[in-house]
Structures are given as structure tokens and as C-alpha cells.
Design a protein around this motif. Structure first.
Motif, PDB file in Angstrom:
ATOM      1  N   SER A 365      -4.272   0.597   9.299  1.00 42.71           N
ATOM      2  CA  SER A 365      -5.554   0.555  10.017  1.00 42.71           C
ATOM      3  C   SER A 365      -6.748   0.767   9.087  1.00 42.71           C
ATOM      4  CB  SER A 365      -5.579   1.626  11.119  1.00 42.71           C
ATOM      5  OG  SER A 365      -5.582   2.939  10.556  1.00 42.71           O
ATOM      6  N   LEU A 366      -6.475   1.170   7.825  1.00 38.37           N
ATOM      7  CA  LEU A 366      -7.556   1.383   6.865  1.00 38.37           C
ATOM      8  C   LEU A 366      -8.089   0.054   6.360  1.00 38.37           C
ATOM      9  CD1 LEU A 366      -6.021   4.284   4.731  1.00 38.37           C
ATOM     10  CD2 LEU A 366      -7.784   4.484   6.493  1.00 38.37           C
ATOM     11  N   PRO A 367      -9.357   0.016   5.928  1.00 39.21           N
ATOM     12  CA  PRO A 367      -9.918  -1.233   5.379  1.00 39.21           C
ATOM     13  C   PRO A 367      -9.097  -1.725   4.186  1.00 39.21           C
ATOM     14  CG  PRO A 367     -11.662   0.357   5.794  1.00 39.21           C
ATOM     15  CD  PRO A 367     -10.373   1.078   5.990  1.00 39.21           C
ATOM     16  N   THR A 368      -8.790  -2.987   4.163  1.00 42.40           N
ATOM     17  CA  THR A 368      -8.080  -3.716   3.100  1.00 42.40           C
ATOM     18  C   THR A 368      -6.583  -3.402   3.038  1.00 42.40           C
ATOM     19  OG1 THR A 368      -8.261  -2.177   1.225  1.00 42.40           O
ATOM     20  CG2 THR A 368     -10.185  -3.584   1.709  1.00 42.40           C
ATOM     21  N   TRP A 369      -6.057  -2.531   3.923  1.00 42.79           N
ATOM     22  CA  TRP A 369      -4.635  -2.211   3.906  1.00 42.79           C
ATOM     23  C   TRP A 369      -3.898  -3.141   4.865  1.00 42.79           C
ATOM     24  CZ3 TRP A 369      -1.582   1.798   1.615  1.00 42.79           C
ATOM     25  CH2 TRP A 369      -2.284   2.572   0.685  1.00 42.79           C
ATOM     26  N   SER A 370      -3.034  -4.008   4.331  1.00 37.25           N
ATOM     27  CA  SER A 370      -2.196  -4.855   5.167  1.00 37.25           C
ATOM     28  C   SER A 370      -0.987  -4.043   5.631  1.00 37.25           C
ATOM     29  CB  SER A 370      -1.719  -6.071   4.382  1.00 37.25           C
ATOM     30  OG  SER A 370      -0.850  -5.678   3.334  1.00 37.25           O
ATOM     31  N   ARG A 371      -0.295  -4.567   6.664  1.00 34.52           N
ATOM     32  CA  ARG A 371       0.891  -3.853   7.139  1.00 34.52           C
ATOM     33  C   ARG A 371       1.980  -3.842   6.068  1.00 34.52           C
ATOM     34  NH1 ARG A 371       3.120  -4.676  13.181  1.00 34.52           N
ATOM     35  NH2 ARG A 371       0.994  -3.930  13.477  1.00 34.52           N
ATOM     36  N   LYS A 372       2.130  -4.956   5.354  1.00 34.63           N
ATOM     37  CA  LYS A 372       3.145  -5.016   4.298  1.00 34.63           C
ATOM     38  C   LYS A 372       2.852  -3.989   3.212  1.00 34.63           C
ATOM     39  CE  LYS A 372       5.175  -8.277   0.959  1.00 34.63           C
ATOM     40  NZ  LYS A 372       4.843  -7.529  -0.251  1.00 34.63           N
ATOM     41  N   ARG A 373       1.594  -3.932   2.783  1.00 34.29           N
ATOM     42  CA  ARG A 373       1.227  -2.965   1.754  1.00 34.29           C
ATOM     43  C   ARG A 373       1.475  -1.540   2.227  1.00 34.29           C
ATOM     44  NH1 ARG A 373      -4.969  -1.481   0.227  1.00 34.29           N
ATOM     45  NH2 ARG A 373      -4.533   0.165  -1.284  1.00 34.29           N
ATOM     46  N   ALA A 374       1.147  -1.260   3.487  1.00 30.73           N
ATOM     47  CA  ALA A 374       1.307   0.089   4.028  1.00 30.73           C
ATOM     48  C   ALA A 374       2.787   0.496   4.058  1.00 30.73           C
ATOM     49  CB  ALA A 374       0.706   0.160   5.427  1.00 30.73           C
ATOM     50  N   TYR A 375       3.668  -0.423   4.509  1.00 30.37           N
ATOM     51  CA  TYR A 375       5.095  -0.092   4.557  1.00 30.37           C
ATOM     52  C   TYR A 375       5.654   0.140   3.155  1.00 30.37           C
ATOM     53  CZ  TYR A 375       6.109  -0.664   9.535  1.00 30.37           C
ATOM     54  OH  TYR A 375       6.180  -0.475  10.890  1.00 30.37           O
ATOM     55  N   GLU A 376       5.229  -0.692   2.197  1.00 34.99           N
ATOM     56  CA  GLU A 376       5.697  -0.504   0.818  1.00 34.99           C
ATOM     57  C   GLU A 376       5.235   0.827   0.258  1.00 34.99           C
ATOM     58  OE1 GLU A 376       4.189  -3.890  -1.214  1.00 34.99           O
ATOM     59  OE2 GLU A 376       5.873  -5.204  -0.640  1.00 34.99           O
ATOM     60  N   PHE A 377       3.993   1.217   0.577  1.00 38.00           N
ATOM     61  CA  PHE A 377       3.463   2.484   0.085  1.00 38.00           C
ATOM     62  C   PHE A 377       4.255   3.660   0.659  1.00 38.00           C
ATOM     63  CE2 PHE A 377       0.592   6.102   0.087  1.00 38.00           C
ATOM     64  CZ  PHE A 377       0.008   6.034  -1.159  1.00 38.00           C
ATOM     65  N   VAL A 378       4.548   3.618   1.962  1.00 36.45           N
ATOM     66  CA  VAL A 378       5.304   4.712   2.604  1.00 36.45           C
ATOM     67  C   VAL A 378       6.705   4.793   2.032  1.00 36.45           C
ATOM     68  CG1 VAL A 378       6.307   5.488   4.788  1.00 36.45           C
ATOM     69  CG2 VAL A 378       3.948   4.678   4.719  1.00 36.45           C
ATOM     70  N   LEU A 379       7.354   3.647   1.828  1.00 35.05           N
ATOM     71  CA  LEU A 379       8.705   3.658   1.263  1.00 35.05           C
ATOM     72  C   LEU A 379       8.713   4.212  -0.148  1.00 35.05           C
ATOM     73  CD1 LEU A 379      10.063   0.224   2.549  1.00 35.05           C
ATOM     74  CD2 LEU A 379      10.673   2.517   3.354  1.00 35.05           C
ATOM     75  N   GLU A 380       7.695   3.840  -0.963  1.00 37.00           N
ATOM     76  CA  GLU A 380       7.618   4.356  -2.323  1.00 37.00           C
ATOM     77  C   GLU A 380       7.392   5.859  -2.322  1.00 37.00           C
ATOM     78  OE1 GLU A 380       8.337   2.710  -4.984  1.00 37.00           O
ATOM     79  OE2 GLU A 380       7.947   4.402  -6.309  1.00 37.00           O
ATOM     80  N   ALA A 381       6.552   6.348  -1.397  1.00 33.41           N
ATOM     81  CA  ALA A 381       6.316   7.786  -1.294  1.00 33.41           C
ATOM     82  C   ALA A 381       7.597   8.520  -0.918  1.00 33.41           C
ATOM     83  CB  ALA A 381       5.216   8.057  -0.267  1.00 33.41           C
ATOM     84  N   ALA A 382       8.392   7.910  -0.045  1.00 33.06           N
ATOM     85  CA  ALA A 382       9.658   8.527   0.358  1.00 33.06           C
ATOM     86  C   ALA A 382      10.624   8.594  -0.818  1.00 33.06           C
ATOM     87  CB  ALA A 382      10.271   7.742   1.512  1.00 33.06           C
ATOM     88  N   LYS A 383      10.657   7.526  -1.623  1.00 28.82           N
ATOM     89  CA  LYS A 383      11.529   7.527  -2.798  1.00 28.82           C
ATOM     90  C   LYS A 383      11.093   8.599  -3.795  1.00 28.82           C
ATOM     91  CE  LYS A 383      12.651   2.602  -2.526  1.00 28.82           C
ATOM     92  NZ  LYS A 383      12.499   1.272  -3.187  1.00 28.82           N
ATOM     93  N   ALA A 384       9.778   8.725  -3.984  1.00 28.77           N
ATOM     94  CA  ALA A 384       9.261   9.744  -4.900  1.00 28.77           C
ATOM     95  C   ALA A 384       9.621  11.143  -4.411  1.00 28.77           C
ATOM     96  CB  ALA A 384       7.747   9.595  -5.036  1.00 28.77           C
ATOM     97  N   GLN A 385       9.549  11.334  -3.095  1.00 30.97           N
ATOM     98  CA  GLN A 385       9.901  12.634  -2.524  1.00 30.97           C
ATOM     99  C   GLN A 385      11.369  12.938  -2.766  1.00 30.97           C
ATOM    100  OE1 GLN A 385       7.863  14.738  -1.144  1.00 30.97           O
ATOM    101  NE2 GLN A 385       9.167  16.196  -0.069  1.00 30.97           N
ATOM    102  N   ALA A 386      12.226  11.913  -2.625  1.00 28.38           N
ATOM    103  CA  ALA A 386      13.663  12.108  -2.811  1.00 28.38           C
ATOM    104  C   ALA A 386      14.010  12.430  -4.257  1.00 28.38           C
ATOM    105  CB  ALA A 386      14.421  10.865  -2.350  1.00 28.38           C
TER     106      ALA A 386
END
Length: 395
Positions: A365-386
Motif C-alpha cells: 500500500s506504500l507509494p511505489t511498492w508493488s505487491r511482488k516487491r512487497a512479498y519478496e521483501f517480507v520473504l527476505e526478512a523472514a530468511k534473515a530472521q531465520a
């Protein structure tokens, strides 16, 4: 007319060759060898009091007998009399650099003048004057401290217009016995090829400076008083947050740029790898403009800014470079990446059992953030957390 700033006395030497194509030098040493191909005067001493500092456009005139030779260059206001005075065609500001951006090197000396310089008994006079005929529009961004600064005093003396970007800067200028000019004097000064000094003590940017940096015909820019990582970011016309990532690994830079499209992102990389990094950023992210500089204090005051397709060619030689990538997309009015660490925020919310889908939809929902970009960002954050080591709670 020109105003004399400094005078040197030198003498000739049998080993003066004057074949260097990039520099010329007046050295305080009385002896040289034929390898000192840039030297055109030895035993240099000041004739008169030492100048406090030199700044702005200079005329440097060498005279020996009936021969004269004049070089135009840009003073390095951090230079102090010492082991020598080097004048460079490049913009590299080493401690012994008197001036840069010169129009001549030692190899340009007329041969009859060179012959006169090889006489050890030749008396050489070097007159350094302010070049009042120079007309190259220039903006000097100067970050000042609280202490009295003689380098700033020299820059004020050389400027056609001086502005204070914040209240602290106004006080610093006043302490040095000068008055700040009104902001509406900036654009006319630049239009006339003048030198504008913008002094700040805070991380702010005044409206006139922002307009100059965003103008299609923006002036040449110098940055004084900032660390190299911030100096390279200061050339950007975008008033958005700066993300410093000088220690990011090469393969992570693309992801970092993709995750911060509305920030100025500064990274460090080997010069040989910069073309590939920027080509990828241009093709996949739409990056249009960047600033680059060699990752040395000697180059930090003169970064280059322009199209991403031309950036790699601006850094020659080996070593590391610093690069500031401008926002990859148009910055909507009032919209910019915040200073919030989104990766940390996403990990914290995930730890509170917020679903990945919910997090991705919120980012999308943020400016310039596509849904694909958002999902990739969340998945990368989850991997970093793991990958992070878990706290040992058994003790």
C-alpha cells in the motif's frame, strides 16, 4: 583585474624536465632528480607573509627573466605552505595540492622557458592572484563546525554570494566578520557565472540550494566538511533520506536498492565492479542518476553526479569507489521512505505472529511498492530472521 594572494621565490635546476602531462610543482627541496618530471621550480620560499588560506579561481604566473607562463586553476582551500605546491589538471585534492582543474601542466611550458629553468642560477618568481575574470558557475556546500574556521573564511572571501542554510550557519558567518546574503541573490549569481557558498551546520537543505541542484543546467558542485559517504550523497537533487551501506556485500546491493527506492542509497564497491552494479540498477530498477567518487578523502570534495550510464567512466584506476544512487522512481509530493528500518519492523511484527500475507499487503500500500516487491521483501526478512542465532535461554 586580479588581486595578489601569495608570492613565491624559486630557482632553477639542471634536472628540471617539465614533461609531466597532469601536474606541475614548485618544491621547497633544493635538489631533485630527473624523475621529478612535474617540478618547474626548486627551493620554493614565501616572499612575504603566509596567506591564511586560498580559495576560488586563481591565476598562477611564473616569471624567469623575460619569460612568463600563466596557469588558471581552482584553489584547494585546505592547502598550507609546506613541502611544496602542486597544481593538478584533475580535481584530486591531496594535502600538497595548491590548486586543481588547471588548464596547463608542466609539459605545456614553452621550450625556451624550460631552457631558462634548467639554469641553477635562474631566479623564478611565482605570483598567485585571484582570477576575477573566471566565470564558471559553482556551488560550494560547506558544512561548518562551531569553532572559528580559517578555511571557511577563505571560501567566504572567494565567494560572490554567501548564504546561511540554518541559524547556526548564520552565527558562524557573523563570527568570521561577514554577512549572509539574501536567498534571492543565489539564482542571479549562478546565472552570471558566480561562485555561491552555502554554509550549513545541520542536515538541512535550503530552498535555493534545492532549486540549483534540481536545475537542468545545475552548476559545478563542491562539498567541504562532510565525510566521504555523505559528501557523495550531497549532490543529489532529491530531498529524501540517506541510507548508508558502505559495508554491504556486492550481491546484496541490488536487493538493497530495490527495497529503498525512495531513498538515496550510498554503497562502496571496487571500481572494477561498478559498471556491472550500475548496469543492473539501471535495467532492473530504473535508476537514472547517481553520484560517484573515489573512496578517498582526496576525492571526496569533488564527487561527480549525472546519468547512471556515464557514471562508471568517471572513476579511473583501481581501488574502491563510493556511489550514491538516487531514487529509482519519481518521488511523489510529500512521499519518501521514512527513517524507519522496514526490515527490523517486519521482523518484529512477524515475531508477534502477524502473517506474511498481512505484512506484504501493508507494504504494497506504500507509494511505489508493488505487491511482488512487497512479498519478496517480507520473504527476505523472514530468511534473515531465520539466519540469526537464537538466544540461549537455558542458563
Amino acid at each position: 583585474m586580479s588581486a595578489e594572494l601569495m608570492r613565491l621565490r624559486c630557482h632553477g635546476h639542471r634536472d628540471i624536465r617539465a614533461t609531466h602531462t597532469k601536474t606541475l610543482e614548485f618544491t621547497t627541496s633544493s635538489e631533485i632528480t630527473g624523475r621529478a618530471t612535474c617540478v618547474i621550480g626548486v627551493g620554493a620560499t614565501l616572499d612575504g607573509p603566509a596567506p591564511s588560506r586560498l580559495a576560488g579561481p586563481l591565476r598562477i604566473t611564473l616569471s624567469v627573466g623575460d619569460h612568463t607562463f600563466t596557469v588558471r586553476a581552482l584553489a584547494h582551500s585546505a592547502w598550507r605552505p609546506g613541502s611544496g605546491a602542486v597544481v593538478r589538471l584533475s580535481s584530486e585534492r591531496l594535502p600538497n595540492t595548491l590548486a586543481t582543474d588547471a588548464d596547463h601542466a608542466s609539459s605545456d611550458l614553452p621550450r625556451d622557458l624550460l631552457h631558462a629553468l634548467t639554469d641553477p642560477d635562474a631566479e623564478i618568481t611565482v605570483v598567485v592572484e585571484r582570477d576575477t575574470e573566471a566565470a564558471e558557475a559553482r556551488l560550494v556546500l560547506y558544512r561548518a563546525g562551531d569553532e572559528r574556521d580559517d578555511r571557511l573564511a577563505a571560501e567566504i572571501a572567494a565567494a560572490d554570494t554567501v548564504i546561511a542554510e540554518d541559524a547556526g550557519a548564520g552565527r558562524v558567518i557573523t563570527v568570521l566578520g561577514a554577512d549572509a546574503d539574501p536567498w534571492d541573490a543565489v539564482l542571479p549569481a549562478i546565472a552570471e557565472g558566480g561562485r555561491v557558498l552555502a554554509v550549513s551546520t545541520e542536515d538541512t537543505r535550503s530552498a535555493p540550494v534545492g532549486k540549483l541542484l534540481a536545475a537542468p543546467d545545475r552548476p559545478a558542485v563542491e562539498v567541504i566538511g562532510l565525510p566521504a559517504e555523505l559528501a557523495v550523497a550531497a549532490l543529489s537533487p532529491y530531498p529524501v533520506p540517506v541510507l548508508l551501506a558502505p559495508h554491504e556485500r556486492r550481491r546484496q546491493i541490488g536487493r538493497l536498492l530495490g527495497a529503498h527506492r525512495l531513498s538515496r542509497v550510498v554503497f562502496r564497491a571496487p571500481a572494477a565492479e561498478l559498471p556491472k552494479i550500475l548496469d543492473e540498477a539501471g535495467r532492473t530498477l530504473g535508476v537514472r542518476t547517481v553520484a560517484v567518487t573515489a573512496a578517498t578523502s582526496a576525492a571526496a570534495e569533488r564527487p561527480w553526479w549525472g546519468p547512471v550510464t556515464e557514471a562508471a567512466a568517471q572513476v579511473t584506476g583501481g581501488g574502491d569507489v563510493l556511489c550514491c544512487v538516487d531514487p529509482a522512481e519519481e518521488v511523489p509530493e510529500g512521499a519518501a521512505d521514512s527513517d524507519v528500518d522496514l526490515s527490523a519492523l517486519v521482523r518484529a511484527l512477524a515475531a508477534q505472529s502477524v502473517s506474511s500475507k498481512t505484512l506484504a499487503l501493508a507494504l504494497a500500500s506504500l507509494p511505489t511498492w508493488s505487491r511482488k516487491r512487497a512479498y519478496e521483501f517480507v520473504l527476505e526478512a523472514a530468511k534473515a530472521q531465520a539466519r540469526q542465532p537464537k538466544d540461549d535461554t537455558s542458563r
